[in-house]
Motif scaffolding. Structure first.
Motif, PDB file in Angstrom:
ATOM      1  N   ILE A  59       0.855  -1.190   0.000  1.00  7.36           N
ATOM      2  CA  ILE A  59       0.000   0.000   0.000  1.00  7.36           C
ATOM      3  C   ILE A  59       0.887   1.234   0.000  1.00  7.36           C
ATOM      4  O   ILE A  59       1.800   1.365   0.815  1.00  7.36           O
ATOM      5  N   ASN A  60       0.610   2.140  -0.926  1.00  5.14           N
ATOM      6  CA  ASN A  60       1.267   3.453  -0.956  1.00  5.14           C
ATOM      7  C   ASN A  60       0.271   4.465  -0.403  1.00  5.14           C
ATOM      8  O   ASN A  60      -0.762   4.728  -1.016  1.00  5.14           O
ATOM      9  N   SER A  61       0.551   5.014   0.777  1.00  6.92           N
ATOM     10  CA  SER A  61      -0.357   5.969   1.414  1.00  6.92           C
ATOM     11  C   SER A  61       0.177   7.391   1.275  1.00  6.92           C
ATOM     12  O   SER A  61       1.383   7.606   1.131  1.00  6.92           O
ATOM     13  N   ASN A  62      -0.746   8.360   1.333  1.00  6.85           N
ATOM     14  CA  ASN A  62      -0.388   9.764   1.182  1.00  6.85           C
ATOM     15  C   ASN A  62      -0.979  10.582   2.321  1.00  6.85           C
ATOM     16  O   ASN A  62      -2.155  10.409   2.661  1.00  6.85           O
ATOM     17  N   LEU A  63      -0.190  11.457   2.901  1.00 10.90           N
ATOM     18  CA  LEU A  63      -0.570  12.366   3.995  1.00 10.90           C
ATOM     19  C   LEU A  63      -0.593  11.644   5.347  1.00 10.90           C
ATOM     20  O   LEU A  63      -0.538  10.421   5.418  1.00 10.90           O
ATOM     21  N   PHE A  64      -0.670  12.419   6.397  1.00 14.62           N
ATOM     22  CA  PHE A  64      -0.412  11.917   7.745  1.00 14.62           C
ATOM     23  C   PHE A  64      -1.355  10.803   8.181  1.00 14.62           C
ATOM     24  O   PHE A  64      -0.911   9.727   8.581  1.00 14.62           O
ATOM     25  N   TRP A  65      -2.676  11.046   8.162  1.00 17.47           N
ATOM     26  CA  TRP A  65      -3.609  10.049   8.700  1.00 17.47           C
ATOM     27  C   TRP A  65      -3.494   8.723   7.942  1.00 17.47           C
ATOM     28  O   TRP A  65      -3.470   7.654   8.546  1.00 17.47           O
ATOM     29  N   ALA A  66      -3.439   8.810   6.632  1.00 11.57           N
ATOM     30  CA  ALA A  66      -3.344   7.591   5.820  1.00 11.57           C
ATOM     31  C   ALA A  66      -2.038   6.852   6.094  1.00 11.57           C
ATOM     32  O   ALA A  66      -1.999   5.616   6.149  1.00 11.57           O
ATOM     33  N   ASN A  67      -0.947   7.589   6.261  1.00  9.99           N
ATOM     34  CA  ASN A  67       0.336   6.953   6.569  1.00  9.99           C
ATOM     35  C   ASN A  67       0.294   6.209   7.905  1.00  9.99           C
ATOM     36  O   ASN A  67       0.798   5.090   8.031  1.00  9.99           O
ATOM     37  N   TYR A  68      -0.319   6.850   8.908  1.00  5.84           N
ATOM     38  CA  TYR A  68      -0.397   6.202  10.219  1.00  5.84           C
ATOM     39  C   TYR A  68      -1.182   4.889  10.144  1.00  5.84           C
ATOM     40  O   TYR A  68      -0.763   3.859  10.678  1.00  5.84           O
ATOM     41  N   ILE A  69      -2.326   4.936   9.484  1.00  9.29           N
ATOM     42  CA  ILE A  69      -3.178   3.743   9.387  1.00  9.29           C
ATOM     43  C   ILE A  69      -2.470   2.640   8.610  1.00  9.29           C
ATOM     44  O   ILE A  69      -2.489   1.464   8.983  1.00  9.29           O
ATOM     45  N   ASN A  70      -1.842   3.032   7.511  1.00  6.53           N
ATOM     46  CA  ASN A  70      -1.143   2.059   6.660  1.00  6.53           C
ATOM     47  C   ASN A  70      -0.082   1.299   7.449  1.00  6.53           C
ATOM     48  O   ASN A  70      -0.037   0.055   7.445  1.00  6.53           O
ATOM     49  N   VAL A  71       0.784   2.031   8.150  1.00  3.58           N
ATOM     50  CA  VAL A  71       1.878   1.391   8.891  1.00  3.58           C
ATOM     51  C   VAL A  71       1.332   0.611  10.084  1.00  3.58           C
ATOM     52  O   VAL A  71       1.806  -0.497  10.379  1.00  3.58           O
ATOM     53  N   PHE A  72       0.328   1.151  10.756  1.00  2.00           N
ATOM     54  CA  PHE A  72      -0.218   0.481  11.946  1.00  2.00           C
ATOM     55  C   PHE A  72      -0.746  -0.913  11.606  1.00  2.00           C
ATOM     56  O   PHE A  72      -0.409  -1.897  12.268  1.00  2.00           O
ATOM     57  N   ILE A  73      -1.560  -1.025  10.552  1.00  2.00           N
ATOM     58  CA  ILE A  73      -2.122  -2.346  10.250  1.00  2.00           C
ATOM     59  C   ILE A  73      -1.076  -3.280   9.650  1.00  2.00           C
ATOM     60  O   ILE A  73      -1.220  -4.501   9.710  1.00  2.00           O
ATOM     61  N   SER A  74       0.005  -2.690   9.092  1.00  2.14           N
ATOM     62  CA  SER A  74       1.072  -3.556   8.547  1.00  2.14           C
ATOM     63  C   SER A  74       1.774  -4.327   9.658  1.00  2.14           C
ATOM     64  O   SER A  74       2.374  -5.374   9.409  1.00  2.14           O
ATOM     65  N   LEU A  75       1.697  -3.805  10.883  1.00  5.62           N
ATOM     66  CA  LEU A  75       2.303  -4.512  12.012  1.00  5.62           C
ATOM     67  C   LEU A  75       1.618  -5.853  12.262  1.00  5.62           C
ATOM     68  O   LEU A  75       2.217  -6.776  12.817  1.00  5.62           O
ATOM     69  N   PHE A  76       0.352  -5.969  11.831  1.00  5.16           N
ATOM     70  CA  PHE A  76      -0.416  -7.194  12.045  1.00  5.16           C
ATOM     71  C   PHE A  76      -0.511  -8.052  10.783  1.00  5.16           C
ATOM     72  O   PHE A  76      -0.681  -9.261  10.860  1.00  5.16           O
ATOM     73  N   ILE A  77      -0.421  -7.395   9.614  1.00  4.33           N
ATOM     74  CA  ILE A  77      -0.585  -8.120   8.353  1.00  4.33           C
ATOM     75  C   ILE A  77       0.756  -8.407   7.680  1.00  4.33           C
ATOM     76  O   ILE A  77       0.973  -9.472   7.105  1.00  4.33           O
ATOM     77  N   GLY A  78       1.647  -7.418   7.704  1.00  2.00           N
ATOM     78  CA  GLY A  78       2.965  -7.619   7.108  1.00  2.00           C
ATOM     79  C   GLY A  78       3.083  -7.181   5.669  1.00  2.00           C
ATOM     80  O   GLY A  78       4.067  -7.525   5.005  1.00  2.00           O
ATOM     81  N   HIS A  79       2.106  -6.418   5.140  1.00  2.32           N
ATOM     82  CA  HIS A  79       2.226  -5.935   3.759  1.00  2.32           C
ATOM     83  C   HIS A  79       3.303  -4.855   3.679  1.00  2.32           C
ATOM     84  O   HIS A  79       3.681  -4.254   4.682  1.00  2.32           O
ATOM     85  N   LYS A  80       3.788  -4.601   2.467  1.00  2.00           N
ATOM     86  CA  LYS A  80       4.805  -3.582   2.258  1.00  2.00           C
ATOM     87  C   LYS A  80       4.169  -2.197   2.345  1.00  2.00           C
ATOM     88  O   LYS A  80       3.107  -1.960   1.781  1.00  2.00           O
ATOM     89  N   THR A  81       4.830  -1.264   3.046  1.00  2.00           N
ATOM     90  CA  THR A  81       4.282   0.076   3.237  1.00  2.00           C
ATOM     91  C   THR A  81       5.171   1.120   2.587  1.00  2.00           C
ATOM     92  O   THR A  81       6.375   1.186   2.850  1.00  2.00           O
ATOM     93  N   ILE A  82       4.582   1.921   1.718  1.00  2.00           N
ATOM     94  CA  ILE A  82       5.259   3.068   1.108  1.00  2.00           C
ATOM     95  C   ILE A  82       4.526   4.313   1.567  1.00  2.00           C
ATOM     96  O   ILE A  82       3.338   4.488   1.269  1.00  2.00           O
ATOM     97  N   CYS A  83       5.187   5.170   2.331  1.00  2.00           N
ATOM     98  CA  CYS A  83       4.568   6.391   2.869  1.00  2.00           C
ATOM     99  C   CYS A  83       5.036   7.595   2.057  1.00  2.00           C
ATOM    100  O   CYS A  83       6.246   7.864   1.984  1.00  2.00           O
ATOM    101  N   THR A  84       4.094   8.307   1.465  1.00  2.00           N
ATOM    102  CA  THR A  84       4.423   9.510   0.709  1.00  2.00           C
ATOM    103  C   THR A  84       4.161  10.734   1.588  1.00  2.00           C
ATOM    104  O   THR A  84       3.062  10.906   2.107  1.00  2.00           O
ATOM    105  N   HIS A  85       5.186  11.565   1.729  1.00  2.00           N
ATOM    106  CA  HIS A  85       5.087  12.774   2.551  1.00  2.00           C
ATOM    107  C   HIS A  85       4.914  13.974   1.621  1.00  2.00           C
ATOM    108  O   HIS A  85       5.734  14.198   0.732  1.00  2.00           O
ATOM    109  N   CYS A  86       3.851  14.722   1.837  1.00  2.00           N
ATOM    110  CA  CYS A  86       3.451  15.757   0.879  1.00  2.00           C
ATOM    111  C   CYS A  86       3.778  17.176   1.326  1.00  2.00           C
ATOM    112  O   CYS A  86       3.761  18.093   0.511  1.00  2.00           O
ATOM    113  N   VAL A  87       4.037  17.390   2.629  1.00  2.00           N
ATOM    114  CA  VAL A  87       4.304  18.747   3.119  1.00  2.00           C
ATOM    115  C   VAL A  87       5.431  18.734   4.141  1.00  2.00           C
ATOM    116  O   VAL A  87       5.722  17.710   4.757  1.00  2.00           O
TER     117      VAL A  87
END
Length: 280
Positions: A50-78
């Protein structure tokens, strides 16, 4: 495409869109519920990255990856420093979530080099890379279409494009208009929560005849082509496409100091800084 909330102020065309929440409630409740629903969706669809964008989406993406193990790409926009005031409650909250949670992401992408340096130094985030926003060559052809506005050849026009939000700071330009030549008119494209405040300020300063609020325009490119200057007073930017598009279409760029993005884009314009100071 997965959205946390259904609001769309910057539409993205996608045939397969999934919305996690049907409306906004308390932010903490929303984050918890969105995390749970995203967890179930990722498991159901067997999503591996999952490639997430902006703060809230990045937090959710990484948080659930701790339980699932999918690859996380966090895009920082500001820029973090530009986005949050020092020692504010909101800033401290985001600081700890970014430092503790996002450090576990697999990859971080940034829209400018300065932004990558800032996050690396402030949060010790590694595995980062810069991907600049492109502009579509089609804007050249789109700029040749007729604008939904009658330009007076005897006047000079300043264009301001973007959502009316506090961080975009359109009010700074409105407050400066009285000090600028009378033959300069100002066109604002966009809408948002700060629009009414900006209109009221124009009325208070008796600037209605010189300021044109045109709302959201499907094709803004003829305005770049027909205006003399492009202005942005934004406090916080990643890599603003509007600035790139203005330069591509020959609209002279003026940007207030913003920590990342604009300074990289406009480095070649620093030699004309005295002219910008003359205007403002």
């Amino acid at each position: 495409l997965i959205r946390i909330w259904p609001e769309i102020f910057n539409p993205i065309h996608c045939n397969n869109t999934h919305v996690l929440l049907n409306k906004r409630r308390s932010i903490f409740f929303d984050l918890f519920l969105a995390s749970w629903r995203l967890y179930k969706f990722v498991k159901l669809k067997n999503i591996t990255a999952i490639n997430s964008n902006l703060f809230w989406a990045n937090y959710i993406n990484v948080f659930i990856s701790l339980f699932i193990g999918h690859k996380t790409i966090c895009t920082h926009c500001v820029s973090f420093e530009s986005k949050f005031r020092k020692f504010s409650v909101v800033g401290i909250f985001h600081y700890f979530l970014t430092k503790i949670l996002l450090s576990k992401a697999d990859v971080h992408t940034y829209k400018s080099k300065d932004m990558m340096i800032e996050y690396k130094e402030r949060f010790k985030l590694s595995k980062g890379r810069v991907i600049y926003n492109p502009f579509d060559d089609q804007i050249i052809d789109k700029s040749k279409e007729e604008a939904s506005f009658k330009f007076d050849p005897c006047l000079k026009y300043v264009l301001c494009v973007g959502r009316f939000h506090q961080t975009k700071n359109q009010i700074s330009l409105i407050n400066a208009i009285d000090r600028l030549p009378k033959d300069m008119h100002f066109i604002f494209l966009g809408d948002g929560p700060e629009l009414k405040k900006c209109k009221n300020r124009c009325e208070d300063l008796e600037l209605i005849s010189r300021v044109h609020f045109l709302g959201r325009i499907e094709n803004p490119y003829p305005f770049y082509k027909n205006c003399d200057y492009y202005f942005s007073g934004s406090f916080s930017e990643g890599f603003p496409n509007a600035l790139i598009e203005a330069i591509a279409l020959g609209c002279f760029p003026i940007h207030m100091d913003s920590k990342t993005g604009p300074s990289e884009i406009m480095s070649c314009f620093y030699k004309i800084k005295p002219f910008i100071q003359f205007l403002f």
